[in-house]
Design a protein around this motif. Structure first.
Motif, mmCIF file in Angstrom:
data_model
loop_
_atom_site.group_PDB
_atom_site.id
_atom_site.type_symbol
_atom_site.label_atom_id
_atom_site.label_comp_id
_atom_site.label_asym_id
_atom_site.label_seq_id
_atom_site.Cartn_x
_atom_site.Cartn_y
_atom_site.Cartn_z
ATOM 1 N N THR A 2 60.706 -64.026 70.507
ATOM 2 C CA THR A 2 61.832 -63.934 69.578
ATOM 3 C C THR A 2 61.321 -64.074 68.156
ATOM 4 O O THR A 2 60.127 -64.327 67.942
ATOM 5 N N TRP A 49 65.662 -62.309 64.082
ATOM 6 C CA TRP A 49 66.626 -61.923 65.130
ATOM 7 C C TRP A 49 67.674 -63.028 65.302
ATOM 8 O O TRP A 49 68.880 -62.764 65.332
ATOM 9 N N ARG A 95 71.589 -62.386 64.387
ATOM 10 C CA ARG A 95 72.556 -62.272 65.488
ATOM 11 C C ARG A 95 73.461 -63.491 65.650
ATOM 12 O O ARG A 95 74.515 -63.392 66.272
ATOM 13 N N THR A 96 73.008 -64.654 65.136
ATOM 14 C CA THR A 96 73.758 -65.883 65.422
ATOM 15 C C THR A 96 74.021 -66.762 64.192
ATOM 16 O O THR A 96 74.913 -67.609 64.244
ATOM 17 N N CYS A 146 82.290 -75.712 76.279
ATOM 18 C CA CYS A 146 82.360 -75.660 74.817
ATOM 19 C C CYS A 146 83.760 -75.950 74.277
ATOM 20 O O CYS A 146 83.921 -76.310 73.110
ATOM 21 N N ARG A 196 64.744 -66.162 76.566
ATOM 22 C CA ARG A 196 65.028 -66.034 75.127
ATOM 23 C C ARG A 196 66.490 -65.726 74.845
ATOM 24 O O ARG A 196 66.961 -65.927 73.720
ATOM 25 N N LEU A 249 79.436 -67.422 82.128
ATOM 26 C CA LEU A 249 78.730 -68.503 81.421
ATOM 27 C C LEU A 249 78.803 -69.706 82.348
ATOM 28 O O LEU A 249 79.871 -70.292 82.519
ATOM 29 N N GLY A 309 75.779 -62.961 77.493
ATOM 30 C CA GLY A 309 76.143 -63.177 76.086
ATOM 31 C C GLY A 309 77.094 -62.137 75.532
ATOM 32 O O GLY A 309 78.083 -62.461 74.870
ATOM 33 N N ARG A 310 76.770 -60.864 75.814
ATOM 34 C CA ARG A 310 77.590 -59.781 75.266
ATOM 35 C C ARG A 310 79.028 -59.859 75.783
ATOM 36 O O ARG A 310 79.972 -59.594 75.055
ATOM 37 N N HIS A 350 84.783 -73.967 66.881
ATOM 38 C CA HIS A 350 83.590 -74.225 67.689
ATOM 39 C C HIS A 350 82.441 -73.413 67.105
ATOM 40 O O HIS A 350 82.606 -72.258 66.716
ATOM 41 N N ALA A 406 79.467 -71.543 67.812
ATOM 42 C CA ALA A 406 78.584 -70.857 68.766
ATOM 43 C C ALA A 406 77.766 -69.782 68.074
ATOM 44 O O ALA A 406 76.569 -69.640 68.325
ATOM 45 N N ASN A 407 78.442 -69.047 67.203
ATOM 46 C CA ASN A 407 77.788 -67.893 66.602
ATOM 47 C C ASN A 407 78.502 -67.585 65.287
ATOM 48 O O ASN A 407 79.724 -67.463 65.258
ATOM 49 N N ARG A 464 78.737 -64.943 63.680
ATOM 50 C CA ARG A 464 79.481 -63.668 63.687
ATOM 51 C C ARG A 464 80.863 -63.860 64.327
ATOM 52 O O ARG A 464 81.838 -63.248 63.888
ATOM 53 N N ILE A 465 80.933 -64.700 65.372
ATOM 54 C CA ILE A 465 82.234 -64.957 66.015
ATOM 55 C C ILE A 465 83.136 -65.738 65.056
ATOM 56 O O ILE A 465 84.330 -65.439 64.915
ATOM 57 N N ASN A 498 74.563 -74.227 68.733
ATOM 58 C CA ASN A 498 75.760 -74.469 69.558
ATOM 59 C C ASN A 498 75.561 -75.786 70.320
ATOM 60 O O ASN A 498 74.752 -75.855 71.237
ATOM 61 N N MET A 557 86.152 -71.874 72.350
ATOM 62 C CA MET A 557 86.170 -71.005 73.525
ATOM 63 C C MET A 557 84.844 -71.193 74.234
ATOM 64 O O MET A 557 83.810 -71.340 73.586
HETATM 65 O O1 UT7 Z 1 79.887 -71.527 73.229
HETATM 66 C C1 UT7 Z 1 80.631 -70.438 73.673
HETATM 67 C C2 UT7 Z 1 79.848 -69.504 74.445
HETATM 68 N N1 UT7 Z 1 78.778 -68.820 73.801
HETATM 69 C C3 UT7 Z 1 78.955 -67.856 72.909
HETATM 70 O O2 UT7 Z 1 79.960 -67.756 72.261
HETATM 71 C C4 UT7 Z 1 77.859 -66.848 72.785
HETATM 72 C C5 UT7 Z 1 78.446 -65.471 72.754
HETATM 73 N N2 UT7 Z 1 77.453 -64.414 72.622
HETATM 74 C C6 UT7 Z 1 76.661 -64.268 71.542
HETATM 75 O O3 UT7 Z 1 76.706 -65.055 70.631
HETATM 76 C C7 UT7 Z 1 75.795 -63.036 71.471
HETATM 77 O O4 UT7 Z 1 76.145 -62.125 72.486
HETATM 78 C C8 UT7 Z 1 74.273 -63.355 71.580
HETATM 79 C C9 UT7 Z 1 73.816 -64.079 70.323
HETATM 80 C C10 UT7 Z 1 74.012 -64.179 72.807
HETATM 81 C C11 UT7 Z 1 73.487 -62.050 71.659
HETATM 82 O O5 UT7 Z 1 73.790 -61.208 70.559
HETATM 83 P P1 UT7 Z 1 74.125 -59.666 70.820
HETATM 84 O O6 UT7 Z 1 74.266 -59.050 69.508
HETATM 85 O O7 UT7 Z 1 75.288 -59.610 71.754
HETATM 86 O O8 UT7 Z 1 72.783 -59.153 71.484
HETATM 87 P P2 UT7 Z 1 72.586 -58.482 72.913
HETATM 88 O O9 UT7 Z 1 72.782 -59.474 73.995
HETATM 89 O O10 UT7 Z 1 73.372 -57.220 72.945
HETATM 90 O O11 UT7 Z 1 71.043 -58.144 72.858
HETATM 91 C C12 UT7 Z 1 70.508 -57.185 71.917
HETATM 92 C C13 UT7 Z 1 69.004 -57.090 72.153
HETATM 93 C C14 UT7 Z 1 68.633 -56.927 73.619
HETATM 94 O O12 UT7 Z 1 67.567 -56.008 73.693
HETATM 95 P P3 UT7 Z 1 67.829 -54.468 74.151
HETATM 96 O O13 UT7 Z 1 68.442 -54.573 75.510
HETATM 97 O O14 UT7 Z 1 68.795 -53.949 73.118
HETATM 98 O O15 UT7 Z 1 66.467 -53.899 74.102
HETATM 99 C C15 UT7 Z 1 68.142 -58.291 74.022
HETATM 100 O O16 UT7 Z 1 67.183 -58.252 75.042
HETATM 101 O O17 UT7 Z 1 68.358 -58.292 71.708
HETATM 102 C C16 UT7 Z 1 67.491 -58.780 72.757
HETATM 103 N N3 UT7 Z 1 67.426 -60.235 72.653
HETATM 104 C C17 UT7 Z 1 66.560 -60.875 71.857
HETATM 105 N N4 UT7 Z 1 65.623 -60.414 70.990
HETATM 106 C C18 UT7 Z 1 64.944 -61.341 70.299
HETATM 107 C C19 UT7 Z 1 68.186 -61.155 73.299
HETATM 108 N N5 UT7 Z 1 67.812 -62.383 72.923
HETATM 109 C C20 UT7 Z 1 66.817 -62.238 72.016
HETATM 110 C C21 UT7 Z 1 66.053 -63.156 71.264
HETATM 111 N N6 UT7 Z 1 65.128 -62.643 70.412
HETATM 112 N N7 UT7 Z 1 66.222 -64.490 71.349
#
Ligand code: UT7
Length: 324
Positions: A30, A34, A38-39, A114, A153, A197, A216-217, A251, A253-254, A256-257, A281, A311
């Motif tokens: 990672t 990133w 993303r977070t 959460c 990761r 989750l 996650g997505r 809460h 978590a992210n 962007r949320i 988080n 949530m």
């Molecule tokens: O507490 C309440 C519950 N939790 C949440 O609210 C979390 C909700 N979800 C999220 O916050 C987001 O979905 C994440 C932060 C977990 C992920 O962000 P995303 O923009 O949805 O990314 P993604 O899962 O669509 O992944 C995009 C890419 C993937 O690669 P490919 O498939 O596009 O090649 C992942 O493999 O990013 C990759 N990836 C990473 N890259 C670098 C996933 N984790 C990592 C990382 N470092 N740590």
């Protein structure tokens, strides 16, 4: 007159050890870029070896009691939200009770991952305003570092450890929406999403603790809609709207949320309390920790209208609207 649960004090505790994104980049594939993009997370705190959830909770509880100007003996109810208890049983709440040196009243845990703090706050509010208890400690405390798969990761970069607590007191208020205290709470769950989750272990299924697993997505896809639904319920119940809110404490978590929820609800960015950058988080601990930061910085003041929402796993989600 109406009985309301009024916040008398707030406190937080974070373990000393800070784990940065740069350090994580040396552990899994990672990058700081990133994670931040993303977070919004830049660092998280991690409990020391031997430091357990009740240690964090006890420190936060003591800080909240000091802030309220009360002694532990003044408390007759402890409701502790956690998904990472010290042991399967007894509850982490009774460990905190023992740590505070009190033997009266009741102490128990709430499990809504959460959303735990919002569920615990609504539970304590119901128990106080029914007239059965007088003063409550409502605590959110977690050591998610213990249930993370540190080779994954997609999850290990997202979470941190910590605890936060508030002291609530039952008080007679005039019975209008200008009252101090909890004005309304709205709790929801939908178990159809339980495998999106979850932790892949437990006493009855595997006899192991297990590790956190998340689509996650999928969680992200549902988050903003669920959050905004229960906030709209809180607005409908009270007649308040986005412009009336002094502080939106979601809460954490992210980023962007959080930002998307505030935009969808029409809540101005400067009213949003954000700590996800520093704490990551921390599950049930994130809201009381954010409250403790906002109070310590002098932002959160008596009389402020405060909107909480969360949530998480289950899915569970909920909101609380209160006047500080
Ligand atoms: O507490 C309440 C519950 N939790 C949440 O609210 C979390 C909700 N979800 C999220 O916050 C987001 O979905 C994440 C932060 C977990 C992920 O962000 P995303 O923009 O949805 O990314 P993604 O899962 O669509 O992944 C995009 C890419 C993937 O690669 P490919 O498939 O596009 O090649 C992942 O493999 O990013 C990759 N990836 C990473 N890259 C670098 C996933 N984790 C990592 C990382 N470092 N740590």
């Amino acid at each position: 007159m109406t009985l309301r649960s009024v916040v008398l004090g707030v406190g937080g505790y974070l373990p000393e050890r800070v784990l940065t994104n740069a350090e994580l980049a040396g552990m899994v594939d990672t990058t700081d870029e990133w994670i931040v993009q993303r977070t919004g997370i830049r660092q998280r705190h991690v409990a020391a070896t031997g430091e357990v959830t009740s240690d964090l909770a006890l420190a936060a509880a003591k800080a909240a009691l000091a802030d309220a100007g009360l002694e532990a003996a003044d408390i007759d109810l402890i409701v502790l939200a956690t998904a990472t208890p010290d042991n399967t049983f007894p509850s982490t709440a009774v460990a905190v009770q023992a740590g505070l040196g009190i033997t009266h009243g009741a102490a128990f845990d709430v499990q809504a991952v959460c959303s735990g703090f919002v569920f615990a706050l609504a539970t304590a509010d119901a128990m106080l305003t029914s007239g059965r208890f007088r003063r409550a400690l409502v605590i959110g405390a977690e050591t998610f570092s213990r249930i993370l798969d540190w080779t994954d990761r997609t999850t290990c970069v997202l979470f941190g450890d910590g605890a936060g607590a508030v002291v609530l007191e039952r008080q007679e208020q005039p019975g209008t929406r200008d009252d101090r205290g909890v004005l309304t709470s709205h709790l929801r769950s939908d178990g159809r999403h339980k495998m999106k989750l979850y932790v892949d272990g437990g006493p009855s299924s595997t006899q192991t603790v297990g590790h956190l697993r998340m689509e996650g997505r999928e969680v992200f896809r549902h988050a903003v809609g669920m959050i905004t639904d229960v906030v709209v319920d809180a607005f409908k119940a009270t007649g308040y709207g986005p412009d009336d809110i002094d502080w939106f404490v979601p809460h954490q978590a992210n980023r962007r949320i959080i930002d998307a929820s505030a935009v969808k609800l029409g809540i101005a960015a400067e009213k949003v309390v954000t700590t996800v950058d520093r704490h990551a988080n921390t599950s049930a601990a994130s809201i009381p920790l954010a409250l403790s930061v906002a109070a310590a910085e002098g932002r959160l003041k008596p009389g402020n209208l405060v909107l909480l929402e969360a949530m998480g796993g289950g899915f569970t989600w909920g909101s609380v609207l209160l006047r500080w």
